[in-house]
Enzyme design. Sequence first.
Site, PDB file in Angstrom:
ATOM      1  N   ASP A 194      -1.555   2.079  10.278  1.00 17.42           N
ATOM      2  CA  ASP A 194      -2.577   1.305  10.987  1.00 17.42           C
ATOM      3  C   ASP A 194      -2.209  -0.175  11.050  1.00 17.42           C
ATOM      4  O   ASP A 194      -2.868  -0.957  11.738  1.00 17.42           O
ATOM      5  CB  ASP A 194      -3.968   1.499  10.372  1.00 17.42           C
ATOM      6  CG  ASP A 194      -4.023   1.230   8.877  1.00 17.42           C
ATOM      7  OD1 ASP A 194      -2.951   1.090   8.248  1.00 17.42           O
ATOM      8  OD2 ASP A 194      -5.130   1.184   8.323  1.00 17.42           O
ATOM      9  N   TYR A 233       0.037  -7.740  -1.810  1.00 17.26           N
ATOM     10  CA  TYR A 233      -1.015  -6.963  -1.146  1.00 17.26           C
ATOM     11  C   TYR A 233      -2.348  -7.445  -1.716  1.00 17.26           C
ATOM     12  O   TYR A 233      -2.757  -7.051  -2.810  1.00 17.26           O
ATOM     13  CB  TYR A 233      -0.810  -5.467  -1.401  1.00 17.26           C
ATOM     14  CG  TYR A 233      -1.896  -4.579  -0.839  1.00 17.26           C
ATOM     15  CD1 TYR A 233      -2.457  -4.829   0.403  1.00 17.26           C
ATOM     16  CD2 TYR A 233      -2.353  -3.482  -1.562  1.00 17.26           C
ATOM     17  CE1 TYR A 233      -3.452  -4.018   0.914  1.00 17.26           C
ATOM     18  CE2 TYR A 233      -3.343  -2.652  -1.056  1.00 17.26           C
ATOM     19  CZ  TYR A 233      -3.890  -2.932   0.180  1.00 17.26           C
ATOM     20  OH  TYR A 233      -4.880  -2.127   0.690  1.00 17.26           O
ATOM     21  N   ASP A 262       0.306  -8.059   3.300  1.00 12.67           N
ATOM     22  CA  ASP A 262      -1.030  -7.854   3.854  1.00 12.67           C
ATOM     23  C   ASP A 262      -1.977  -8.700   3.017  1.00 12.67           C
ATOM     24  O   ASP A 262      -2.318  -8.330   1.894  1.00 12.67           O
ATOM     25  CB  ASP A 262      -1.386  -6.372   3.789  1.00 12.67           C
ATOM     26  CG  ASP A 262      -2.820  -6.087   4.195  1.00 12.67           C
ATOM     27  OD1 ASP A 262      -3.533  -7.030   4.599  1.00 12.67           O
ATOM     28  OD2 ASP A 262      -3.241  -4.918   4.096  1.00 12.67           O
ATOM     29  N   GLU A 285       0.833  -1.204   0.000  1.00 12.48           N
ATOM     30  CA  GLU A 285       0.000   0.000   0.000  1.00 12.48           C
ATOM     31  C   GLU A 285       0.871   1.260   0.000  1.00 12.48           C
ATOM     32  O   GLU A 285       0.730   2.148   0.823  1.00 12.48           O
ATOM     33  CB  GLU A 285      -0.979  -0.004   1.175  1.00 12.48           C
ATOM     34  CG  GLU A 285      -2.262   0.746   0.857  1.00 12.48           C
ATOM     35  CD  GLU A 285      -3.372   0.563   1.874  1.00 12.48           C
ATOM     36  OE1 GLU A 285      -4.428   1.197   1.647  1.00 12.48           O
ATOM     37  OE2 GLU A 285      -3.224  -0.188   2.862  1.00 12.48           O
TER      38      GLU A 285
END
Length: 254
Positions: free
Chosen positions: A241, A105, A144, A35
């Site tokens: 985050d 991702y 992720d 990201e």
Amino acid sequence: MNFVSWNVNGLRAVLKKNFSEVFEKLDADFFCIQETKLQEGQVELDLPGYHQYWNYAERKGYSGTAIFTKHEPQSVSYGIQNSEFDHEGRVITLEYASFYLVCCYSPNSQPKLKRLDFRMGFEDAFLNYLNALKEKKPVIMCGDLNVAHEEIDLKNPKTNHKNAGFSNEERSCMTRLLENGYLDTFRFFHPDETGIYSWWSYRFNARKNNAGWRIDYFIVSESLKDSLENAEILTDIMGSDHCPVLLETADLKI
């Protein structure tokens, strides 16, 4: 060897925070990020001693991956060789003498699972891609993956049962991946540990209350099991985050 993976949720943003400090502290052989949310030329990183490989999404400010490594690979490829999924900058593969390193991702299925069909198509194509690599040499895959596999992997499983990242479909894809000859390295070392997460919503003081999800992984071919030394989730590192995840292995042939 140490490998780090971190969804930075916008590299330009985390560069203004603590990225350089974290990068130097971890001193990884391989540092994979997801990201990035940028296009070519929007940042220039000075990372002495590291080779840099970037995959950008066609859509501006969206998705994107990168790998920074001390070890120049034999070859580099971008995407999974599937035009339906290769326009969002989601995968980079580096080839070495004894393994492939894959940074991924995975697509988010989004609220009300409105992108679940796209996600399921990606899952099928990505597993085929990984298995084709694994036929040649072992795979180390990180990133992720936008799924908490089991109830142990998130704080509130009951209320999230049909939400993106914890749907039956997504969880089944993770089960299928592992059944194809791969290991979840964190669970290999910490099979029953609870309360360790890698992502927290920015809302509702989620990180302060540790109401998180474990959706960032190092997944490796089972044939690498004897080379594994440690896998951790670096929950004390802020800036995104997500927090970074770490894999340590014996030295592998480069």
